[in-house]
Design a protein around this motif. Structure first.
Motif, PDB file in Angstrom:
ATOM      1  N   GLY A 166       0.810  -1.215   0.000  1.00 50.62           N
ATOM      2  CA  GLY A 166       0.000   0.000   0.000  1.00 50.62           C
ATOM      3  C   GLY A 166       0.841   1.260   0.000  1.00 50.62           C
ATOM      4  O   GLY A 166       2.078   1.219   0.014  1.00 50.62           O
ATOM      5  N   HIS A 167       0.151   2.387  -0.016  1.00 53.77           N
ATOM      6  CA  HIS A 167       0.848   3.674  -0.090  1.00 53.77           C
ATOM      7  C   HIS A 167       0.172   4.686   0.815  1.00 53.77           C
ATOM      8  O   HIS A 167      -1.040   4.686   0.998  1.00 53.77           O
ATOM      9  N   ALA A 168       1.008   5.562   1.393  1.00 56.07           N
ATOM     10  CA  ALA A 168       0.513   6.440   2.449  1.00 56.07           C
ATOM     11  C   ALA A 168      -0.003   7.776   1.929  1.00 56.07           C
ATOM     12  O   ALA A 168      -0.680   8.489   2.647  1.00 56.07           O
ATOM     13  N   ASP A 169       0.338   8.137   0.699  1.00 58.51           N
ATOM     14  CA  ASP A 169       0.023   9.458   0.146  1.00 58.51           C
ATOM     15  C   ASP A 169       0.718  10.583   0.909  1.00 58.51           C
ATOM     16  O   ASP A 169       1.431  11.387   0.329  1.00 58.51           O
ATOM     17  N   ASP A 170       0.513  10.651   2.232  1.00 58.23           N
ATOM     18  CA  ASP A 170       1.106  11.751   2.989  1.00 58.23           C
ATOM     19  C   ASP A 170       2.587  11.516   3.307  1.00 58.23           C
ATOM     20  O   ASP A 170       3.417  12.365   3.033  1.00 58.23           O
ATOM     21  N   ASP A 171       2.927  10.349   3.841  1.00 56.11           N
ATOM     22  CA  ASP A 171       4.283  10.191   4.352  1.00 56.11           C
ATOM     23  C   ASP A 171       4.554   8.719   4.647  1.00 56.11           C
ATOM     24  O   ASP A 171       3.708   8.048   5.233  1.00 56.11           O
ATOM     25  N   VAL A 172       5.727   8.212   4.240  1.00 59.88           N
ATOM     26  CA  VAL A 172       6.056   6.802   4.434  1.00 59.88           C
ATOM     27  C   VAL A 172       6.000   6.430   5.919  1.00 59.88           C
ATOM     28  O   VAL A 172       5.471   5.377   6.295  1.00 59.88           O
ATOM     29  N   ALA A 173       6.538   7.292   6.776  1.00 60.68           N
ATOM     30  CA  ALA A 173       6.555   6.976   8.214  1.00 60.68           C
ATOM     31  C   ALA A 173       5.136   6.804   8.756  1.00 60.68           C
ATOM     32  O   ALA A 173       4.873   5.921   9.576  1.00 60.68           O
ATOM     33  N   GLU A 174       4.223   7.657   8.275  1.00 63.85           N
ATOM     34  CA  GLU A 174       2.817   7.519   8.697  1.00 63.85           C
ATOM     35  C   GLU A 174       2.262   6.179   8.215  1.00 63.85           C
ATOM     36  O   GLU A 174       1.523   5.491   8.930  1.00 63.85           O
ATOM     37  N   GLY A 175       2.617   5.819   6.978  1.00 66.26           N
ATOM     38  CA  GLY A 175       2.152   4.557   6.410  1.00 66.26           C
ATOM     39  C   GLY A 175       2.649   3.368   7.219  1.00 66.26           C
ATOM     40  O   GLY A 175       1.907   2.412   7.471  1.00 66.26           O
ATOM     41  N   VAL A 176       3.912   3.432   7.626  1.00 65.24           N
ATOM     42  CA  VAL A 176       4.477   2.348   8.442  1.00 65.24           C
ATOM     43  C   VAL A 176       3.711   2.247   9.762  1.00 65.24           C
ATOM     44  O   VAL A 176       3.347   1.158  10.210  1.00 65.24           O
ATOM     45  N   GLY A 177       3.450   3.385  10.373  1.00 70.61           N
ATOM     46  CA  GLY A 177       2.696   3.400  11.635  1.00 70.61           C
ATOM     47  C   GLY A 177       1.311   2.793  11.459  1.00 70.61           C
ATOM     48  O   GLY A 177       0.815   2.056  12.324  1.00 70.61           O
ATOM     49  N   ARG A 178       0.682   3.061  10.297  1.00 70.14           N
ATOM     50  CA  ARG A 178      -0.661   2.498  10.051  1.00 70.14           C
ATOM     51  C   ARG A 178      -0.593   0.988   9.826  1.00 70.14           C
ATOM     52  O   ARG A 178      -1.522   0.258  10.181  1.00 70.14           O
ATOM     53  N   TRP A 179       0.516   0.510   9.256  1.00 65.96           N
ATOM     54  CA  TRP A 179       0.681  -0.950   9.105  1.00 65.96           C
ATOM     55  C   TRP A 179       0.844  -1.605  10.485  1.00 65.96           C
ATOM     56  O   TRP A 179       0.275  -2.655  10.763  1.00 65.96           O
TER      57      TRP A 179
ATOM     58  N   GLY B 175       2.626   3.850  -6.607  1.00 68.21           N
ATOM     59  CA  GLY B 175       1.964   4.436  -5.444  1.00 68.21           C
ATOM     60  C   GLY B 175       2.797   5.547  -4.831  1.00 68.21           C
ATOM     61  O   GLY B 175       4.006   5.415  -4.678  1.00 68.21           O
ATOM     62  N   THR B 176       2.130   6.645  -4.487  1.00 68.34           N
ATOM     63  CA  THR B 176       2.804   7.782  -3.864  1.00 68.34           C
ATOM     64  C   THR B 176       3.098   7.457  -2.400  1.00 68.34           C
ATOM     65  O   THR B 176       2.202   7.084  -1.658  1.00 68.34           O
ATOM     66  N   ASN B 177       4.368   7.628  -2.017  1.00 65.95           N
ATOM     67  CA  ASN B 177       4.790   7.251  -0.660  1.00 65.95           C
ATOM     68  C   ASN B 177       4.401   5.818  -0.331  1.00 65.95           C
ATOM     69  O   ASN B 177       3.909   5.526   0.766  1.00 65.95           O
ATOM     70  N   ALA B 178       4.639   4.945  -1.297  1.00 69.35           N
ATOM     71  CA  ALA B 178       4.378   3.520  -1.072  1.00 69.35           C
ATOM     72  C   ALA B 178       5.377   2.989  -0.049  1.00 69.35           C
ATOM     73  O   ALA B 178       6.554   3.352  -0.078  1.00 69.35           O
ATOM     74  N   VAL B 179       4.896   2.110   0.829  1.00 69.65           N
ATOM     75  CA  VAL B 179       5.764   1.617   1.896  1.00 69.65           C
ATOM     76  C   VAL B 179       6.576   0.390   1.476  1.00 69.65           C
ATOM     77  O   VAL B 179       7.490  -0.014   2.189  1.00 69.65           O
TER      78      VAL B 179
ATOM     79  N   ALA C  94      12.114   2.454   1.475  1.00 66.06           N
ATOM     80  CA  ALA C  94      10.852   2.477   2.231  1.00 66.06           C
ATOM     81  C   ALA C  94      10.578   1.113   2.847  1.00 66.06           C
ATOM     82  O   ALA C  94      10.138   1.013   4.001  1.00 66.06           O
ATOM     83  N   LEU C  95      10.867   0.053   2.101  1.00 68.68           N
ATOM     84  CA  LEU C  95      10.653  -1.308   2.612  1.00 68.68           C
ATOM     85  C   LEU C  95      11.439  -1.526   3.908  1.00 68.68           C
ATOM     86  O   LEU C  95      10.947  -2.165   4.850  1.00 68.68           O
ATOM     87  N   ALA C  96      12.650  -0.977   3.941  1.00 72.07           N
ATOM     88  CA  ALA C  96      13.471  -1.126   5.146  1.00 72.07           C
ATOM     89  C   ALA C  96      12.777  -0.482   6.346  1.00 72.07           C
ATOM     90  O   ALA C  96      12.794  -1.025   7.463  1.00 72.07           O
ATOM     91  N   ARG C  97      12.160   0.670   6.119  1.00 70.60           N
ATOM     92  CA  ARG C  97      11.453   1.337   7.223  1.00 70.60           C
ATOM     93  C   ARG C  97      10.212   0.545   7.625  1.00 70.60           C
ATOM     94  O   ARG C  97       9.886   0.411   8.804  1.00 70.60           O
ATOM     95  N   LEU C  98       9.499   0.023   6.609  1.00 65.07           N
ATOM     96  CA  LEU C  98       8.320  -0.791   6.910  1.00 65.07           C
ATOM     97  C   LEU C  98       8.722  -2.005   7.742  1.00 65.07           C
ATOM     98  O   LEU C  98       8.074  -2.334   8.734  1.00 65.07           O
ATOM     99  N   TRP C  99       9.817  -2.653   7.325  1.00 66.07           N
ATOM    100  CA  TRP C  99      10.165  -3.908   7.983  1.00 66.07           C
ATOM    101  C   TRP C  99      10.642  -3.703   9.412  1.00 66.07           C
ATOM    102  O   TRP C  99      10.458  -4.570  10.269  1.00 66.07           O
ATOM    103  N   GLU C 100      11.246  -2.544   9.648  1.00 63.91           N
ATOM    104  CA  GLU C 100      11.615  -2.199  11.015  1.00 63.91           C
ATOM    105  C   GLU C 100      10.358  -2.151  11.895  1.00 63.91           C
ATOM    106  O   GLU C 100      10.333  -2.695  12.999  1.00 63.91           O
ATOM    107  N   GLY C 101       9.314  -1.511  11.352  1.00 67.80           N
ATOM    108  CA  GLY C 101       8.054  -1.424  12.095  1.00 67.80           C
ATOM    109  C   GLY C 101       7.395  -2.776  12.263  1.00 67.80           C
ATOM    110  O   GLY C 101       6.940  -3.139  13.357  1.00 67.80           O
TER     111      GLY C 101
END
Ligand SMILES: [Zn+2]
Length: 255
Positions: free
Chosen positions: A97-110, A131-135, A141-148
């Motif tokens: 998925g994609h956060a539109d606003d910000d990757v960090a926000e997207g990670v938090g939502r995941w 996707g814009t700001n896709a996680v 971005a994947l690295a940030r997602l996987w940390e979360g």
């Protein structure tokens, strides 16, 4: 284990027709929000030696800043996990998925999504083509997602599904892509082996038969060999095309 995405009606027959060791199916309209209906063949699928993977609908975007999209996404993901458990699925695959606003926000939502989700089957998050700001599009971005994801407690396994066409569409350099992904996620739980109809970096998600698209047969073979099984192809065509693609994967795995 090598298989293909097949139509939802008689997946085990389809597996036999194309010589697949496993199959992937949708349990509801991939472009819809409807709850997956119960299947008459649920007990057959559960007891079959052919593993069944379930792909969640494409519309799911648990990273969306829009409440209605995010809540709807969580709801149908939950329902898909329940329906997948009914058929004894090996895992549910869902796009990052994609956060539109910000990757960090997207990670938090995941992270929040995983905390809320209850699943009796593993959930595999898949990298996306665009996707814009896709996680899970670009690997940074994947690295940030996987940390979360890794720091979130869940009662079910969360794995990564790597799609070769999507990495090509994302504009990632493919020669060491599998190794780079492994260094981020540790393990590729499932490989989606697809060629692409489009040049690299376009964000277009149009799959092609293996060796017939813009990735190039050598690059694609090397990626499949490095990732290893299980592998599912999500390519166009009928029995002959899918058989040919499965053969391509088996040859690549054999090195
Ligand atoms: Zn895929």
């Amino acid at each position: 284990m090598v298989g293909a995405h097949v139509g939802p009606d008689h997946p085990l027959d389809a597996a036999a027709d194309i010589g697949a060791d496993c199959v992937q199916i949708f349990l509801s309209d991939p472009q819809g929000w409807e709850r997956p209906p119960p299947r008459d063949d649920a007990s057959q699928l559960r007891s079959s030696p052919v593993p069944v993977y379930v792909h969640a609908p494409y519309l799911i975007n648990v990273c969306s800043p829009r409440n209605n999209v995010r809540y709807g996404s969580r709801k149908i993901l939950q329902q898909t996990c329940e329906a997948a458990a009914d058929v004894g699925a090996r895992a549910v695959i869902v796009h990052g998925g994609h956060a539109d606003d910000d990757v960090a926000e997207g990670v938090g939502r995941w992270v929040r999504t995983l905390q809320m989700l209850e699943s009796a089957v593993p959930v595999f998050i898949e990298n996306t083509a665009g996707g814009t700001n896709a996680v899970a599009r670009r690997f940074d971005a994947l690295a940030r997602l996987w940390e979360g994801v890794s720091s979130t407690d869940t009662s079910f396994e969360v794995g990564f599904c790597f799609d070769t066409c999507h990495a090509h569409a994302a504009g990632e350099e493919l020669s060491a892509a599998v190794e780079r992904v492994l260094s981020i996620v540790g393990r590729i739980a499932l490989l989606h082996a697809n060629d692409s109809r489009d040049p690299p970096g376009t964000g277009a998600d149009r799959h092609a038969n293996l060796g017939q698209g813009k990735i190039g047969p050598e690059t694609l073979s090397a990626m499949i060999g490095s990732a290893g099984p299980p592998v599912v192809v999500e390519t166009p065509g009928g029995v002959d095309e899918l058989r040919t693609d499965i053969d391509f994967v088996r040859a690549a795995l054999a090195g």
